[in-house]
Motif scaffolding. Structure first.
Motif, PDB file in Angstrom:
ATOM      1  N   GLY A  76      67.628  22.010  96.242  1.00  0.00           N
ATOM      2  CA  GLY A  76      67.627  23.318  96.897  1.00  0.00           C
ATOM      3  C   GLY A  76      67.639  24.520  95.981  1.00  0.00           C
ATOM      4  O   GLY A  76      68.215  25.553  96.322  1.00  0.00           O
ATOM      5  N   ILE A  77      67.010  24.406  94.806  1.00  0.00           N
ATOM      6  CA  ILE A  77      66.950  25.536  93.878  1.00  0.00           C
ATOM      7  C   ILE A  77      65.488  25.949  93.705  1.00  0.00           C
ATOM      8  O   ILE A  77      64.632  25.099  93.457  1.00  0.00           O
ATOM      9  CB  ILE A  77      67.561  25.169  92.505  1.00  0.00           C
ATOM     10  CG1 ILE A  77      69.033  24.767  92.655  1.00  0.00           C
ATOM     11  CG2 ILE A  77      67.429  26.332  91.516  1.00  0.00           C
ATOM     12  CD1 ILE A  77      69.659  24.247  91.388  1.00  0.00           C
ATOM     13  N   ASP A  78      65.207  27.249  93.833  1.00  0.00           N
ATOM     14  CA  ASP A  78      63.829  27.714  93.644  1.00  0.00           C
ATOM     15  C   ASP A  78      63.578  28.055  92.182  1.00  0.00           C
ATOM     16  O   ASP A  78      64.512  28.219  91.399  1.00  0.00           O
ATOM     17  CB  ASP A  78      63.530  28.932  94.533  1.00  0.00           C
ATOM     18  CG  ASP A  78      64.444  30.099  94.216  1.00  0.00           C
ATOM     19  OD1 ASP A  78      64.089  30.916  93.358  1.00  0.00           O
ATOM     20  OD2 ASP A  78      65.538  30.172  94.826  1.00  0.00           O
ATOM     21  N   VAL A  79      62.292  28.187  91.824  1.00  0.00           N
ATOM     22  CA  VAL A  79      61.894  28.411  90.429  1.00  0.00           C
ATOM     23  C   VAL A  79      62.426  29.735  89.899  1.00  0.00           C
ATOM     24  O   VAL A  79      62.833  29.824  88.739  1.00  0.00           O
ATOM     25  CB  VAL A  79      60.352  28.361  90.277  1.00  0.00           C
ATOM     26  CG1 VAL A  79      59.936  28.683  88.851  1.00  0.00           C
ATOM     27  CG2 VAL A  79      59.822  27.005  90.671  1.00  0.00           C
ATOM     28  N   ASN A  80      62.448  30.774  90.740  1.00  0.00           N
ATOM     29  CA  ASN A  80      62.933  32.078  90.280  1.00  0.00           C
ATOM     30  C   ASN A  80      64.412  32.034  89.892  1.00  0.00           C
ATOM     31  O   ASN A  80      64.813  32.618  88.882  1.00  0.00           O
ATOM     32  CB  ASN A  80      62.711  33.137  91.366  1.00  0.00           C
ATOM     33  CG  ASN A  80      61.253  33.407  91.628  1.00  0.00           C
ATOM     34  OD1 ASN A  80      60.755  33.163  92.719  1.00  0.00           O
ATOM     35  ND2 ASN A  80      60.535  33.883  90.629  1.00  0.00           N
ATOM     36  N   SER A  81      65.207  31.315  90.690  1.00  0.00           N
ATOM     37  CA  SER A  81      66.633  31.157  90.361  1.00  0.00           C
ATOM     38  C   SER A  81      66.797  30.404  89.038  1.00  0.00           C
ATOM     39  O   SER A  81      67.621  30.770  88.197  1.00  0.00           O
ATOM     40  CB  SER A  81      67.350  30.395  91.478  1.00  0.00           C
ATOM     41  OG  SER A  81      67.277  31.090  92.692  1.00  0.00           O
ATOM     42  N   PHE A  82      65.973  29.370  88.872  1.00  0.00           N
ATOM     43  CA  PHE A  82      66.027  28.584  87.642  1.00  0.00           C
ATOM     44  C   PHE A  82      65.587  29.431  86.449  1.00  0.00           C
ATOM     45  O   PHE A  82      66.143  29.310  85.354  1.00  0.00           O
ATOM     46  CB  PHE A  82      65.135  27.346  87.777  1.00  0.00           C
ATOM     47  CG  PHE A  82      65.377  26.306  86.723  1.00  0.00           C
ATOM     48  CD1 PHE A  82      66.438  25.426  86.824  1.00  0.00           C
ATOM     49  CD2 PHE A  82      64.542  26.204  85.632  1.00  0.00           C
ATOM     50  CE1 PHE A  82      66.669  24.467  85.854  1.00  0.00           C
ATOM     51  CE2 PHE A  82      64.757  25.245  84.652  1.00  0.00           C
ATOM     52  CZ  PHE A  82      65.821  24.369  84.764  1.00  0.00           C
ATOM     53  N   ALA A  83      64.575  30.279  86.678  1.00  0.00           N
ATOM     54  CA  ALA A  83      64.080  31.146  85.608  1.00  0.00           C
ATOM     55  C   ALA A  83      65.146  32.149  85.177  1.00  0.00           C
ATOM     56  O   ALA A  83      65.299  32.441  83.985  1.00  0.00           O
ATOM     57  CB  ALA A  83      62.820  31.870  86.065  1.00  0.00           C
TER      58      ALA A  83
END
Length: 200
Positions: A76-83
């Motif tokens: 449940g983690i999106d790429v922007n949050s990971f970035a």
């Protein structure tokens, strides 16, 4: 043969993106700053498997670039949050390089086998995070080329670590690390600013 796919591949190639991604990965991998560790490993075990370590590290980065997003979506983690998280990691790596402090990476490998060299020394948490963060901004083909450029450089450094250490000396290695630390700090700020907008 699907010529449209081939043409799309070449159209997606952007030398500015390749250069920027290459510089980011070069600074994060920090293979020049790792020369003292590599030299110490060579002294302990006598031989470093440069070819295998380089290939495994490259494959890790490329595979993670494609499957990393799927792995994140499962939890449940999106790429922007990971970035954004990646921007923080890159920020702290930059601080390490500039200030000469050690915030993490305290588990130095004790053998020169593939695993400790390829992971975590080359394709560590910071590198993999950076690869996925880059994926949110740049075309995949440009990141792959940047990875291959860096792996080639890593291979050259692993093969010639003793000579490079003699040429640069400890002071030279420190200067290179600080220069790339400042560049990396600016990149972390840009990465954070670009992706934090997408979260709100």
């Amino acid at each position: 043969m699907n010529f449209s796919l081939i043409s799309d591949f070449f159209i997606a190639i952007d030398f500015k993106e390749i250069f920027t991604a290459s510089m980011i990965l070069f600074a994060v991998i920090d293979i020049v700053g790792s020369i003292p560790i590599i030299v110490d490993l060579r002294r302990k075990v006598g031989h470093i498997q440069s070819e295998k370590a380089s290939v495994v590290a490259g494959l890790l980065m490329i595979v993670f670039m494609f499957v990393g997003e799927s792995m994140l979506s499962l939890i449940g983690i999106d790429v922007n949050s990971f970035a954004v998280a990646g921007a923080f990691i890159i920020f702290f790596i930059a601080l390490e390089m500039i200030l000469g402090v050690q915030l993490y990476k305290d588990d130095q490998p004790e053998t020169a086998a593939i695993i400790p060299i390829a992971f975590p020394l080359i394709a560590g948490a910071g590198t993999l995070t950076s690869v996925l963060s880059l994926r949110s901004e740049y075309a995949a083909v440009n990141i792959i080329i940047a990875i291959l450029v860096n792996i080639l450089f890593v291979y050259i450094v692993l093969k010639n670590s003793g000579r490079i250490e003699k040429v640069l000396g400890k002071q030279g290695i420190n200067v290179v690390r600080k220069i790339f630390g400042v560049i990396l700090l600016a990149i972390a700020v840009k990465l954070f600013a670009t992706n934090i907008k997408e979260l709100f």
